[in-house]
Design a protein around this motif. Structure first.
Motif, PDB file in Angstrom:
ATOM      1  N   GLY A   8       0.811  -1.205   0.000  1.00 20.54           N
ATOM      2  CA  GLY A   8       0.000   0.000   0.000  1.00 20.54           C
ATOM      3  C   GLY A   8       0.846   1.256   0.000  1.00 20.54           C
ATOM      4  O   GLY A   8       2.056   1.219  -0.122  1.00 20.54           O
ATOM      5  N   LEU A   9       0.140   2.397   0.158  1.00 22.81           N
ATOM      6  CA  LEU A   9       0.794   3.698   0.076  1.00 22.81           C
ATOM      7  C   LEU A   9       0.994   4.351   1.429  1.00 22.81           C
ATOM      8  O   LEU A   9       1.515   5.462   1.495  1.00 22.81           O
ATOM      9  N   SER A  10       0.629   3.685   2.510  1.00 27.18           N
ATOM     10  CA  SER A  10       0.683   4.329   3.823  1.00 27.18           C
ATOM     11  C   SER A  10       2.095   4.707   4.237  1.00 27.18           C
ATOM     12  O   SER A  10       2.288   5.651   5.005  1.00 27.18           O
ATOM     13  N   ALA A  53       0.315  -0.993  -4.995  1.00 28.84           N
ATOM     14  CA  ALA A  53      -0.926  -0.226  -4.869  1.00 28.84           C
ATOM     15  C   ALA A  53      -1.493   0.225  -6.199  1.00 28.84           C
ATOM     16  O   ALA A  53      -2.715   0.298  -6.367  1.00 28.84           O
ATOM     17  N   LEU A  54      -0.613   0.543  -7.174  1.00 27.21           N
ATOM     18  CA  LEU A  54      -1.066   1.202  -8.398  1.00 27.21           C
ATOM     19  C   LEU A  54      -0.793   0.403  -9.671  1.00 27.21           C
ATOM     20  O   LEU A  54      -1.272   0.785 -10.736  1.00 27.21           O
ATOM     21  N   GLY A  55      -0.008  -0.661  -9.547  1.00 27.08           N
ATOM     22  CA  GLY A  55       0.338  -1.443 -10.733  1.00 27.08           C
ATOM     23  C   GLY A  55      -0.912  -1.993 -11.422  1.00 27.08           C
ATOM     24  O   GLY A  55      -1.853  -2.455 -10.778  1.00 27.08           O
ATOM     25  N   GLY A  56      -0.929  -1.899 -12.744  1.00 29.78           N
ATOM     26  CA  GLY A  56      -2.065  -2.393 -13.516  1.00 29.78           C
ATOM     27  C   GLY A  56      -3.153  -1.371 -13.753  1.00 29.78           C
ATOM     28  O   GLY A  56      -4.069  -1.614 -14.548  1.00 29.78           O
ATOM     29  N   LEU A  57      -3.102  -0.234 -13.067  1.00 27.24           N
ATOM     30  CA  LEU A  57      -4.129   0.792 -13.233  1.00 27.24           C
ATOM     31  C   LEU A  57      -3.804   1.697 -14.406  1.00 27.24           C
ATOM     32  O   LEU A  57      -2.648   2.036 -14.652  1.00 27.24           O
ATOM     33  N   GLY A  58      -4.843   2.138 -15.105  1.00 28.76           N
ATOM     34  CA  GLY A  58      -4.676   3.148 -16.119  1.00 28.76           C
ATOM     35  C   GLY A  58      -4.443   4.502 -15.486  1.00 28.76           C
ATOM     36  O   GLY A  58      -4.559   4.677 -14.261  1.00 28.76           O
ATOM     37  N   ALA A  59      -4.135   5.485 -16.326  1.00 33.67           N
ATOM     38  CA  ALA A  59      -3.798   6.813 -15.804  1.00 33.67           C
ATOM     39  C   ALA A  59      -4.942   7.419 -14.997  1.00 33.67           C
ATOM     40  O   ALA A  59      -4.729   8.011 -13.932  1.00 33.67           O
TER      41      ALA A  59
END
Length: 258
Positions: A8-10, A53-59
């Protein structure tokens, strides 16, 4: 507590999230994010957490997630700050006593503690931390300065190991469980230039932080004139904890293997 950056991003500092959001918005980074591009852009040891946390997400989805995290950090309640003091006090002082607060922080720990220290000289200061580790399974990370200097850079690791061996004989006299100890190899090397691990701080459970001028010594905790601040704010505690963990993940501090 793992030495790796948690999922995660915490644990990712706010300035890093802001820089990443700007890079995606301005198309300096393409989504889905890739490990190679993040490394090339200087995100280093934080890459696993960012991809988790963000891998695979579009912009669009990635920027929405980053904005939500940043908004939550911006609008959370303000931190509670308390003055911490060692030394003589005039009538009416409301400052908290350094030695009593350090004991309170260690005794109140539930999961883990990070301690960055320059000088340690008395078992009693760390005894409550050992008790928390023994009774509740609290995990501890200690970051230590190495006093003196090796004869050569090649001797630095052995010199540091001997210094930390002395720490466990003379200061951490309680035996197991022991904290995980790390040191900055530059502090053991002959100068010039010289470097010191001069920070004096405690982070407890990513919730409470003590930043102080006082060393973890009888003199620093009870007799000198020293000033510090207790910061009761999760965001700040997470960011300071992340700074220490990033040093580990990036190999900028070395583990004691005595």
């Amino acid at each position: 507590m793992s030495a790796n950056i948690p999922s995660g991003l915490s644990q990712v500092p706010r300035p890093v999230l802001e820089r990443l959001l700007e890079a995606i918005d301005r198309r300096r980074l393409e989504c889905p994010l890739s490990e190679l591009e993040l490394l090339a852009s200087g995100y280093g040891a934080l890459v696993p957490a960012l991809l988790d946390a963000l891998g695979g997400l579009g912009a669009e989805a990635a920027t929405a997630a980053l904005r939500l995290v940043l908004a939550e950090r911006t609008h959370r309640p303000p931190p509670r700050l308390s003055l911490v003091w060692t030394g003589p006090e005039a009538r009416g002082s409301v400052a908290r006593d350094t030695a009593l607060l350090v004991r309170d922080l260690f005794e109140g720990a539930k999961r883990y503690v990070i301690v960055g220290g320059y000088t340690f000289d008395r078992p009693g200061i760390l005894e409550p931390l050992h008790a928390a580790m023994q009774s509740r399974g609290v995990r501890a990370l200690l970051f230590l300065d190495i006093p003196g200097e090796a004869r050569s850079a090649q001797d630095a690791d052995a010199f540091a190991t001997a210094a930390i061996d002395r720490f466990f004989r003379e200061v951490w006299t309680f035996g197991a469980p022991k904290p995980d100890v790390y040191f900055d190899p530059r502090t053991a090397m002959p100068g010039p230039p010289w470097a010191s691990l001069h920070a004096k701080c405690i982070v407890v459970d990513d919730e409470r932080t003590l930043i102080t001028s006082a060393n973890f010594t009888d003199r620093g905790q009870t007799r000198n004139i020293e000033a510090g601040v207790l910061i009761e704010d999760r965001s700040f505690a997470e960011e300071l904890g992340a700074q220490w963990r990033i040093l580990i993940a990036a190999g900028l501090v070395r583990p004691y293997r005595g």
